[in-house]
Design an enzyme around this catalytic site. Structure first.
Site, short mmCIF file in Angstrom:
data_model
loop_
_atom_site.label_atom_id
_atom_site.label_comp_id
_atom_site.label_asym_id
_atom_site.label_seq_id
_atom_site.Cartn_x
_atom_site.Cartn_y
_atom_site.Cartn_z
N SER A 185 0.90 -0.89 -0.18
CA SER A 185 0.11 0.07 -0.05
C SER A 185 0.87 1.60 -0.01
CB SER A 185 -0.52 0.27 0.98
OG SER A 185 -1.68 0.73 1.59
N ASP A 243 3.86 24.14 -0.52
CA ASP A 243 5.25 23.93 -0.90
C ASP A 243 5.26 22.37 -1.06
OD1 ASP A 243 5.36 24.44 1.19
OD2 ASP A 243 7.16 25.68 1.45
N HIS A 301 -7.82 -5.61 -1.15
CA HIS A 301 -6.25 -4.70 -0.66
C HIS A 301 -5.33 -5.46 -0.03
CE1 HIS A 301 -3.56 -1.00 -0.87
NE2 HIS A 301 -3.80 -1.00 0.48
#
Length: 511
Positions: free
Chosen positions: A210, A433, A486
């Site tokens: 993951s 940023d 998953h």
């Protein structure tokens, strides 16, 4: 009706880099005399290590301290503590501690095994704590020295907990610290550890689950010289510039709806149970009921149970059995109907935000490069509110849809453990940023053998997004399957890791 499972192997764009020659290690059987000699050697080594560590601790901070070997059934383990820079760009940076646990099969402590770094999913979750040799770890430890890394801020790596983060004097000070806890610096830590731990600083293999797979792609982008092979399980990230969080959440809406439909088809009796709970919460004073920790459970908070209830193996079953005990029995005639303490306590333990708050704080920022997330999941949810409004669905006699892997701003009001970090979460959502996490040019020219398991019905890492990114990684081999969700690496015992290793060691055909 039986489920139809399929498997597809894909080989993208270019022939793979040269395949390694498979090797096997002979099994060793220890006699009592050999075992006694081994114990004596371990004792001597432990004493020497402790003496050496004592010397290091009394002088300057040690960059690497290794502990003695210890055991769990069929495994030998050793703890490693590293002192690393908070900010690798500064020559005089504050230091943090990073912890890694080494694991090998019993009797292989002294063998020259290749190193395999394991990166856990998250963000904000520590590596597993082995209690025995089982699952993928048993397979990996037979052939490797497995390094279970607690990513910075988790486990024993200067953990950022709901209590430790209260030491910061302001939300901005916390944000200025948290900006160093993404994949780029996790990779910097891994390289620091490799150079201190692996003989001759040789490249090692990487297994990323993951978010750990996201970190693996960052590793391929900026430090491929440290990698020998890479295995990704449900962990191929979006790599476009800007912040891809909105793209990810928008792509996940249809899979979320599909998983809800499958859940209610399996447990149709839960449709009415969950409707009743939603109506009860909405009609309670303040629009919810108090949680044991001091938070509040609201209809939209209840929907968060879909995070693991819909996206992992056995999640449907766990969710159903949880709702079996949602109501207290009316023992005394005339008593009000109320949600049970058992359910409320289980709800809080299900979400793990009290023990792993970094998941909520950093979740959207893991998708950002040079742009802000601006609460992307919340904005996407508003676009689909006609489907996702729990109270509206319950009143219209429709099934209430549970949500997936999304973090919303209101969670920092309703979940007690997250309340102190509300302002920091808002600052992180507006932060623009963020440095780059991926280098497309490096990935296009990749020479490291890479194999990835891509789960067709993955609710956390969207299939189409993963396929799009895989086209940018030169030579990657994909195993596409709907046999696992998953959590396939955990649920598939040794099968998933066996299959991926087979793709790179010549045991699986190229086409």
């Amino acid at each position: 009706m039986r489920s139809l499972y399929f498997t597809v192997q894909l080989f993208l764009r270019y022939p793979p880099p040269s395949l390694p020659t498979p090797t096997t290690s002979p099994k060793r059987t220890l006699s009592f005399r050999s075992l006694r000699r081994s114990i004596s050697a371990v004792t001597a080594t432990t004493t020497a290590t402790m003496d050496q560590n004592l010397i290091k601790k009394t002088s300057s901070p040690a960059e690497h301290i290794a502990g003695p070997w210890y055991s769990v059934p069929e495994l030998r383990l050793r703890d490693h503590h590293f002192t690393v820079p908070l900010d690798y760009s500064l020559s005089q940076s504050p230091k943090i501690s990073v912890f890694a646990r080494e694991a090998v099969s019993v009797g292989k402590e002294d063998q020259a095994l290749p190193y395999l770094l394991y990166l856990q999913g998250g963000p904000g979750f520590e590596s597993p704590r082995p209690t025995e040799s089982s699952g993928w770890l048993s397979k990996a430890c037979e052939e490797h020295r497995v390094i279970l890394l607690d990513q910075r801020g988790t486990g024993l790596s200067t953990p950022l907990t709901t209590s430790s983060m209260l030491q910061f004097k302001s939300p901005q000070e916390l944000v200025d610290y948290l900006k160093y806890f993404r994949a780029d610096n996790i990779v910097n830590d891994a390289e620091f550890i490799r150079k201190h731990l692996v003989p001759d600083a040789a490249p090692w293999k990487l297994l990323g689950q993951s978010f750990g797979g996201f970190c693996g792609v960052t590793y391929l982008s900026f430090a491929p010289q440290g990698l020998k092979q890479v295995f990704l399980t449900g962990g191929i990230p979006p790599i476009k510039d800007g912040c891809t969080a909105e793209t990810v959440y928008r792509a996940c809406i249809d899979p979320i709806v599909l998983q809800n439909e499958k859940y209610y088809k399996r447990y149709p009796q839960d449709i009415q149970i969950i409707r009743d709970v939603v109506i009860h919460l909405a009609e309670s004073e303040g629009g919810g009921v108090p949680l044991p920790s001091g938070g509040v459970l609201t209809p939209r908070g209840l929907q968060l149970l879909g995070l693991t209830g819909l996206g992992a193996s056995t999640g449907f079953e766990r969710l159903h059995y949880l709702f079996e005990r949602v109501w207290d029995p009316v023992i005394v005639p005339g008593s009000k109907k109320q949600i049970s303490y058992y359910f409320l306590n289980s709800f809080e333990r299900w979400l793990s935000f009290d023990t792993n708050p970094l998941y909520a704080l950093l979740h959207e920022s893991i998708y950002c490069q040079g742009a802000a997330s601006q609460w992307a999941a919340h904005r996407v949810r508003l676009e689909h509110e006609s489907k996702l409004d729990a109270v509206k669905a319950a009143k219209e006699n429709r099934p209430v849809l549970l949500t997936g892997e999304m973090v919303f701003p209101w969670m920092f009001d309703e979940i007690h453990a997250l309340r102190p970090f509300k302002e920091a979460a808002n600052l992180l959502a507006e932060k623009k940023d963020w440095p780059p996490l991926y280098n497309k040019t490096a990935l296009n020219n990749n020479k490291v053998p890479v194999a990835a398991a891509v789960y067709y019905e993955d609710m956390f890492v969207n299939f189409n997004v993963a396929i799009e990114t895989s086209k940018e990684i030169r030579g990657i081999r994909l195993w596409v399957t709907n046999e696992y969700m998953h959590s396939g690496l955990r649920d598939g015992a040794t099968h998933v890791l066996d299959h991926l290793m087979g793709l790179l060691n010549g045991k699986k055909p190229l086409f």
